[in-house]
Each structure stands twice: as C-alpha cells, then as structure tokens.
Design a protein around this motif. Structure first.
Motif, PDB file in Angstrom:
ATOM      1  N   ALA A 122       0.813  -1.578   0.756  1.00 24.54           N
ATOM      2  CA  ALA A 122      -0.113  -0.426   0.420  1.00 24.54           C
ATOM      3  C   ALA A 122       0.864   1.403  -0.203  1.00 24.54           C
ATOM      4  N   LEU A 123       1.927   0.824   0.386  1.00 27.61           N
ATOM      5  CA  LEU A 123       2.978   2.426   0.362  1.00 27.61           C
ATOM      6  C   LEU A 123       3.320   1.916  -1.104  1.00 27.61           C
ATOM      7  N   SER A 124       3.937   4.089  -1.518  1.00 25.00           N
ATOM      8  CA  SER A 124       5.253   3.456  -3.008  1.00 25.00           C
ATOM      9  C   SER A 124       5.996   3.284  -2.793  1.00 25.00           C
ATOM     10  N   GLY A 125       7.008   2.462  -3.862  1.00 26.46           N
ATOM     11  CA  GLY A 125       8.764   2.502  -3.684  1.00 26.46           C
ATOM     12  C   GLY A 125       8.956   3.097  -2.735  1.00 26.46           C
ATOM     13  N   GLY A 126       9.510   4.510  -3.409  1.00 26.87           N
ATOM     14  CA  GLY A 126       9.585   5.960  -2.687  1.00 26.87           C
ATOM     15  C   GLY A 126       9.329   5.771  -0.548  1.00 26.87           C
ATOM     16  N   GLU A 127       8.474   5.368  -0.481  1.00 27.69           N
ATOM     17  CA  GLU A 127       7.894   5.420   1.104  1.00 27.69           C
ATOM     18  C   GLU A 127       8.679   4.115   1.630  1.00 27.69           C
ATOM     19  N   LEU A 128       8.315   2.743   1.631  1.00 29.80           N
ATOM     20  CA  LEU A 128       8.507   1.720   1.880  1.00 29.80           C
ATOM     21  C   LEU A 128      10.296   2.178   1.603  1.00 29.80           C
ATOM     22  N   GLN A 129      10.736   2.085   0.504  1.00 32.42           N
ATOM     23  CA  GLN A 129      12.507   2.841   0.980  1.00 32.42           C
ATOM     24  C   GLN A 129      12.916   3.724   2.660  1.00 32.42           C
ATOM     25  N   ARG A 130      11.914   4.833   2.591  1.00 31.99           N
ATOM     26  CA  ARG A 130      12.322   4.882   4.200  1.00 31.99           C
ATOM     27  C   ARG A 130      11.582   4.191   5.207  1.00 31.99           C
ATOM     28  N   VAL A 141      23.669  -1.179  14.770  1.00 34.36           N
ATOM     29  CA  VAL A 141      23.834  -1.625  13.926  1.00 34.36           C
ATOM     30  C   VAL A 141      25.296  -0.648  13.966  1.00 34.36           C
ATOM     31  N   ARG A 142      26.583  -1.053  13.231  1.00 36.31           N
ATOM     32  CA  ARG A 142      27.175  -0.381  13.220  1.00 36.31           C
ATOM     33  C   ARG A 142      27.625   0.307  11.760  1.00 36.31           C
ATOM     34  N   TYR A 143      27.755  -0.588  10.614  1.00 31.19           N
ATOM     35  CA  TYR A 143      27.975  -0.293   9.339  1.00 31.19           C
ATOM     36  C   TYR A 143      26.191  -0.783   8.355  1.00 31.19           C
ATOM     37  N   LEU A 144      25.974  -0.004   7.814  1.00 25.83           N
ATOM     38  CA  LEU A 144      25.049   0.176   6.212  1.00 25.83           C
ATOM     39  C   LEU A 144      26.280   0.271   4.993  1.00 25.83           C
ATOM     40  N   VAL A 145      25.036  -0.742   4.348  1.00 23.25           N
ATOM     41  CA  VAL A 145      25.479  -0.745   2.574  1.00 23.25           C
ATOM     42  C   VAL A 145      24.685  -0.326   1.873  1.00 23.25           C
ATOM     43  N   ALA A 146      24.588   0.790   1.268  1.00 23.94           N
ATOM     44  CA  ALA A 146      23.567   1.391   0.451  1.00 23.94           C
ATOM     45  C   ALA A 146      23.627   1.028  -0.633  1.00 23.94           C
ATOM     46  N   ASP A 147      22.753   0.251  -1.621  1.00 23.62           N
ATOM     47  CA  ASP A 147      22.604  -0.186  -2.589  1.00 23.62           C
ATOM     48  C   ASP A 147      22.067  -0.373  -4.018  1.00 23.62           C
ATOM     49  N   GLU A 148      22.717   1.184  -3.864  1.00 25.46           N
ATOM     50  CA  GLU A 148      21.468   1.826  -4.798  1.00 25.46           C
ATOM     51  C   GLU A 148      20.166   1.936  -4.613  1.00 25.46           C
ATOM     52  N   VAL A 149      20.128   2.955  -3.009  1.00 26.66           N
ATOM     53  CA  VAL A 149      18.855   2.978  -2.723  1.00 26.66           C
ATOM     54  C   VAL A 149      17.732   3.470  -2.971  1.00 26.66           C
ATOM     55  N   SER A 150      18.457   5.452  -3.723  1.00 22.88           N
ATOM     56  CA  SER A 150      18.049   6.316  -4.292  1.00 22.88           C
ATOM     57  C   SER A 150      17.392   6.030  -5.791  1.00 22.88           C
ATOM     58  N   LEU A 156      14.014  15.798  -5.376  1.00 19.45           N
ATOM     59  CA  LEU A 156      13.511  15.647  -3.939  1.00 19.45           C
ATOM     60  C   LEU A 156      12.912  15.318  -2.669  1.00 19.45           C
ATOM     61  N   THR A 157      12.757  13.482  -3.373  1.00 21.44           N
ATOM     62  CA  THR A 157      12.964  12.768  -2.045  1.00 21.44           C
ATOM     63  C   THR A 157      14.277  11.795  -1.452  1.00 21.44           C
ATOM     64  N   GLN A 158      15.131  11.464  -2.874  1.00 23.90           N
ATOM     65  CA  GLN A 158      16.338  12.038  -2.650  1.00 23.90           C
ATOM     66  C   GLN A 158      16.896  11.890  -2.185  1.00 23.90           C
ATOM     67  N   LEU A 159      16.339  13.480  -1.928  1.00 24.77           N
ATOM     68  CA  LEU A 159      17.692  14.686  -0.890  1.00 24.77           C
ATOM     69  C   LEU A 159      17.266  14.679   0.480  1.00 24.77           C
ATOM     70  N   ASP A 160      15.851  13.694   0.877  1.00 29.34           N
ATOM     71  CA  ASP A 160      15.234  14.084   2.150  1.00 29.34           C
ATOM     72  C   ASP A 160      15.858  12.682   2.823  1.00 29.34           C
ATOM     73  N   GLN A 213      24.244  20.853   0.313  1.00 30.45           N
ATOM     74  CA  GLN A 213      23.177  20.553   0.123  1.00 30.45           C
ATOM     75  C   GLN A 213      22.544  19.205   1.451  1.00 30.45           C
ATOM     76  N   ILE A 214      24.259  18.312   1.066  1.00 28.60           N
ATOM     77  CA  ILE A 214      23.207  17.036   1.989  1.00 28.60           C
ATOM     78  C   ILE A 214      23.194  17.050   2.902  1.00 28.60           C
ATOM     79  N   ALA A 215      25.402  17.102   3.499  1.00 26.88           N
ATOM     80  CA  ALA A 215      25.524  17.576   5.033  1.00 26.88           C
ATOM     81  C   ALA A 215      26.620  17.678   4.489  1.00 26.88           C
ATOM     82  N   THR A 216      27.511  18.283   6.140  1.00 27.52           N
ATOM     83  CA  THR A 216      29.094  18.350   5.735  1.00 27.52           C
ATOM     84  C   THR A 216      30.130  16.726   5.716  1.00 27.52           C
TER      85      THR A 216
END
Length: 223
Positions: A122-130, A141-150, A156-160, A213-216
C-alpha cells in the motif's frame, strides 16, 4: 572498523565475480562504490553484510567475524525495498522486527503515523524505502551498505532520504558504503570512492568536499 580481506566469490560453474578483493570502512566514514552492471557490486555488499559466504577471505567487524544469529552489525539495503520485507506484515511489525524507532525519528524520515497499519504494497517504492532505511538504523547497527537505495526516487525524495540518513549516521558514527551508478551522487556524499571492475577494486582520486546541500562530511581517519 569493517574489514574485508582477500574476498573471492563466484557462482557455481562460473568464473569468480570477485577475486582477491579487500576494503575497509571506518566508523562514521562514507565510502562510494561504482562499477558497470554485473560487476559484482551487490554481491560484494551481500558478502559484507553476511548474506553470502565468501569462497575465500574474511569479513570482520573490529576484528571479530560477523555473528551468525541475531541482528547483524552490518546491514545491506537493496535497491528494491519490496524484496527486503515480508509482504504479509504491516509496517509496524516490519520496523519492530529490528527495533522500535521513536516517533520523532519516524517523523524525521517522513513516515506518516497512518503508515504503521498499512501493508507494504500500500506504500509507494519511495515510502517503503524510507521504512527499510529506518529499520536498518537499529541501535546496534554499525555499518550500512546502501545499494542503489535512491535510484528509483525523484530528486526531492532522494534529498530527504540522504539528509535523514546522513544526520543519523553522523550522530551515531555509522560507516556507510554507498553503491551507485550515479558518479555525481557519490561525489556529493563520499570523500573516498572505489570502482569495481573485472573482479578487482580500484581507488579513484579523492573527491572534493561533499555537497553542503546533503550535509557536512564526517571526519576521516588517515588511510
């Protein structure tokens, strides 16, 4: 530190996808990884998180092997979030499979209260990814592997998503390996970048300071 040493992996009857691959990821570091489709980036990510077992080599966190049971200190976030959740569970149960995020953190990731009682379809792909990203941010959790998550998200959703993840990762000093075909994104997010080609890792020239714009960027330990 997350350490992979001399990793070798191939599927049955096929030449090795990865051959003698080594990398290290320090606490709080953002490291980029790119490469052609089929180069083995996702395979490497799954090896680092313990979803696959290397045919040779080791993966350790602070010198200790990855645990075989319980929540792993390294989490792999795939491109397609629907593959990472139980389609029969509601969002509340999906999140609480790992931990119970406080309401303020759910709000920071744009997760609406009414989502908690929805099914994932019932969620969009972007909502479920969040939801999946927040689930992966459990306290242990100490480490993340973000595999093409955005890659499937609008700008705009990528930036958020990246701003929310950057804030939490910096606060907790979580190391993040960002896998992406988007060289510009990697340059904005990461201070160091690697390319995977022909089963080998190659270090790219140091990136400029990640985009404000992303962060320091977090402080990097000497290499």
């Amino acid at each position: 530190m997350l350490n992979a040493r001399d990793l070798r992996f191939g599927f049955a009857g096929q030449p090795p996808i990865l051959d003698d691959v080594s990398l290290s990821l320090e606490a709080g570091e953002w490291l980029g990884l790119n490469g052609d489709s089929g180069a083995g980036k996702s395979t490497l990510g799954q090896l680092l998180a313990g979803y696959l077992t290397p045919q040779a080599g080791t993966v350790t966190v602070d010198g200790a092997p990855l645990p075989r049971r319980g929540l792993r200190p390294v989490q792999w976030l795939p491109q397609s979030p629907e593959l990472a959740v139980n389609p029969r569970w509601r969002v509340k149960r999906i999140l609480e499979e790992a931990w119970t995020p406080p309401a303020a953190l759910r709000e920071a990731f744009g997760i609406e209260p009414d989502w908690m009682n929805r099914m994932p379809q019932a969620l969009s792909g972007g909502e479920l990814q969040r939801v999946c990203v927040l689930r992966a941010l459990a306290p242990d959790v100490r480490y993340l592997v973000a595999d093409e998550v955005s890659s499937m998200l609008d700008p705009l959703t990528q930036l958020d998503l990246w701003q929310g993840l950057r804030q939490i990762a910096d606060e907790r000093q979580i190391g993040v390996l960002v896998i992406s075909h988007d060289a510009a994104l990697l340059q904005r997010l990461c201070s160091h970048r690697l390319t995977l080609s022909d089963g080998q890792l190659y270090r790219e020239p140091p990136a400029e300071q990640p985009d404000a714009q992303i962060a320091t960027a977090p402080r990097q330990s000497p290499r």
